[in-house]
Design a protein around this motif. Sequence first.
Motif, PDB file in Angstrom:
ATOM      1  N   LEU A 405       0.845  -1.303   0.060  1.00  0.00           N
ATOM      2  CA  LEU A 405      -0.041  -0.027   0.045  1.00  0.00           C
ATOM      3  C   LEU A 405       0.975   1.253   0.068  1.00  0.00           C
ATOM      4  N   ALA A 406       2.218   1.171   0.776  1.00  0.00           N
ATOM      5  CA  ALA A 406       2.835   2.594   0.543  1.00  0.00           C
ATOM      6  C   ALA A 406       4.153   2.010   1.001  1.00  0.00           C
ATOM      7  N   ILE A 407       5.207   2.677   0.585  1.00  0.00           N
ATOM      8  CA  ILE A 407       6.490   2.551   0.831  1.00  0.00           C
ATOM      9  C   ILE A 407       7.115   3.670   1.510  1.00  0.00           C
ATOM     10  N   ASP A 408       7.856   3.334   2.721  1.00  0.00           N
ATOM     11  CA  ASP A 408       8.211   4.383   3.423  1.00  0.00           C
ATOM     12  C   ASP A 408       7.316   5.373   3.925  1.00  0.00           C
ATOM     13  N   PRO A 409       6.272   5.148   4.281  1.00  0.00           N
ATOM     14  CA  PRO A 409       5.233   5.931   4.610  1.00  0.00           C
ATOM     15  C   PRO A 409       5.676   6.688   6.111  1.00  0.00           C
ATOM     16  N   GLN A 410       5.213   7.964   6.076  1.00  0.00           N
ATOM     17  CA  GLN A 410       5.212   8.685   7.466  1.00  0.00           C
ATOM     18  C   GLN A 410       4.582   7.978   8.298  1.00  0.00           C
ATOM     19  N   PRO A 411       4.942   8.173   9.842  1.00  0.00           N
ATOM     20  CA  PRO A 411       3.972   7.534  10.741  1.00  0.00           C
ATOM     21  C   PRO A 411       2.350   8.168  10.565  1.00  0.00           C
ATOM     22  N   GLN A 412       2.330   9.442  10.423  1.00  0.00           N
ATOM     23  CA  GLN A 412       0.885   9.840  10.451  1.00  0.00           C
ATOM     24  C   GLN A 412       0.307   9.569   9.095  1.00  0.00           C
ATOM     25  N   VAL A 413       0.866   9.231   8.137  1.00  0.00           N
ATOM     26  CA  VAL A 413       0.333   8.640   6.790  1.00  0.00           C
ATOM     27  C   VAL A 413      -0.136   7.297   7.287  1.00  0.00           C
ATOM     28  N   LEU A 414       0.713   6.660   7.879  1.00  0.00           N
ATOM     29  CA  LEU A 414       0.398   5.251   8.183  1.00  0.00           C
ATOM     30  C   LEU A 414      -0.597   4.897   9.210  1.00  0.00           C
ATOM     31  N   ARG A 415      -0.597   5.939  10.176  1.00  0.00           N
ATOM     32  CA  ARG A 415      -1.896   5.751  10.898  1.00  0.00           C
ATOM     33  C   ARG A 415      -3.155   6.166  10.448  1.00  0.00           C
ATOM     34  N   GLU A 416      -3.221   7.068   9.446  1.00  0.00           N
ATOM     35  CA  GLU A 416      -4.286   7.626   8.673  1.00  0.00           C
ATOM     36  C   GLU A 416      -4.836   6.173   8.115  1.00  0.00           C
ATOM     37  N   ILE A 417      -3.958   5.618   7.346  1.00  0.00           N
ATOM     38  CA  ILE A 417      -4.308   4.523   6.458  1.00  0.00           C
ATOM     39  C   ILE A 417      -4.855   3.314   7.209  1.00  0.00           C
ATOM     40  N   LEU A 418      -4.199   3.079   8.410  1.00  0.00           N
ATOM     41  CA  LEU A 418      -4.848   1.988   9.277  1.00  0.00           C
ATOM     42  C   LEU A 418      -6.150   2.340   9.678  1.00  0.00           C
ATOM     43  N   MET A 419      -6.225   3.533  10.305  1.00  0.00           N
ATOM     44  CA  MET A 419      -7.391   3.997  10.771  1.00  0.00           C
ATOM     45  C   MET A 419      -8.732   3.694   9.954  1.00  0.00           C
TER      46      MET A 419
END
Length: 427
Positions: A405-419
């Motif tokens: 889904l993403a390569i080297d996502p920033q933590p906030q971006v990762l959190r938004e995707i997971l939410m």
Amino acid sequence: MKKIIKSILLFAIMLTAFAGTAQEVRTLLTGELINLPYQTLALMKATENFDHGERVIINLVDGKFEHKLVADVLEVYVLFFEEQLARGSLQTFYFVPDSERIYFSLYPSEDFEKTEIRGSEATNEINAMYNKYREKFQPLFEPIFEIQGRLIESGEFFSEQYKKYQDAYQKAMEEENYEKAVYYTSRRVQLMESGDYVSEKGRVIVDEIDSVSALQMQWELDYLAESLSLYSYLRLIQLTQGIDHHKSLTIENLNNLAEKFYNKYPDHPYTRLSKSMLEALKRIQVGNKFIDFSLPDLKGNMHQLSEVIEGKYAVIDLWASWCGPCIMGSRELIPVYEEFKDKGFTIFGVAREFRNTDEMVRRIEMEGFSWLNLVELDDRNNIWLQYGVAGGGRKLLVDDKGIILAIDPQPQVLREILMERLSEKRE
């Protein structure tokens, strides 16, 4: 500013029009150091990793050296100083051992124009190419960097938001509040990725740099295609490794150029390496599935990636105990992991270590990485090569079906995707 220009021009030293390969290479290397206060001169193949690659230490006597290089295949080698490597600032001297004897006169980086490598057919080509490059691009880059320097000094280059995060980061470091420092580093990286790190004046400069850099890249690709030398082949490999750092470079560019080298050097080690790297770049893309593998944990128990993350969203965290940015990135994952670990998310860590795992163990305990961490020792399984990672690491977010889904996502971006994704999954 001269140092900036020199760093841009240094890549020219990496190029030559020498072509052809040979077996049973035997070359006597002799030379001297001029105004270089170092005692440890190292020699290794140019495709090796500087930090952990296999190297030979050449004895220096009163600033002079002599070493007999023997190899089965003709390829590019590099000389460098271990003392510089330890400080994180490395000056390199590349050459092809294409004759019985090569003589080196090595100067400091501020006098790198004086450095000579005599006795190799490649030397004249290196100098000629360097001069062409300097004549063509230094007049284009130099005035842009001068303006950039003035804007940075006057505080007009970076955006107000970026400067705010930078000030907050420095304050956090002074207070030894490393959690906040990591947070503000992450925010700055996000601005860098979005392009919002510069002011309107700064954007003009960045666009000009990008424009000239694109011309430079096309010029270099044309040169490599024309020369098809071993040095040019090495440069192709380096560009493949660093594709993320060149906005105008594409996999298609690299693949088209690589085919020319494959035809000329069908059995050379560079061909096997280049094919593996390009295949990894094509496979490790958003929308594709991860590459499965099995590795041991620190107790020697084997774990298969697909089995561990089956049915879960996961970050495949490729890191190393000797890679500062990797550790910082993994550290930033801790709050995300704690928030989502019981909601269908996990982290699968793999550390790239050399010789032993002592530092890996210490780092995991120090940082509190509580998720599963496996070890890739001495690149025995070529995991980094399979994933197209040149240096320390990479982080990939995959969904419950194994799709990236993403390569080297920033933590906030990762959190938004997971939410978003995990809430949809629960519904």
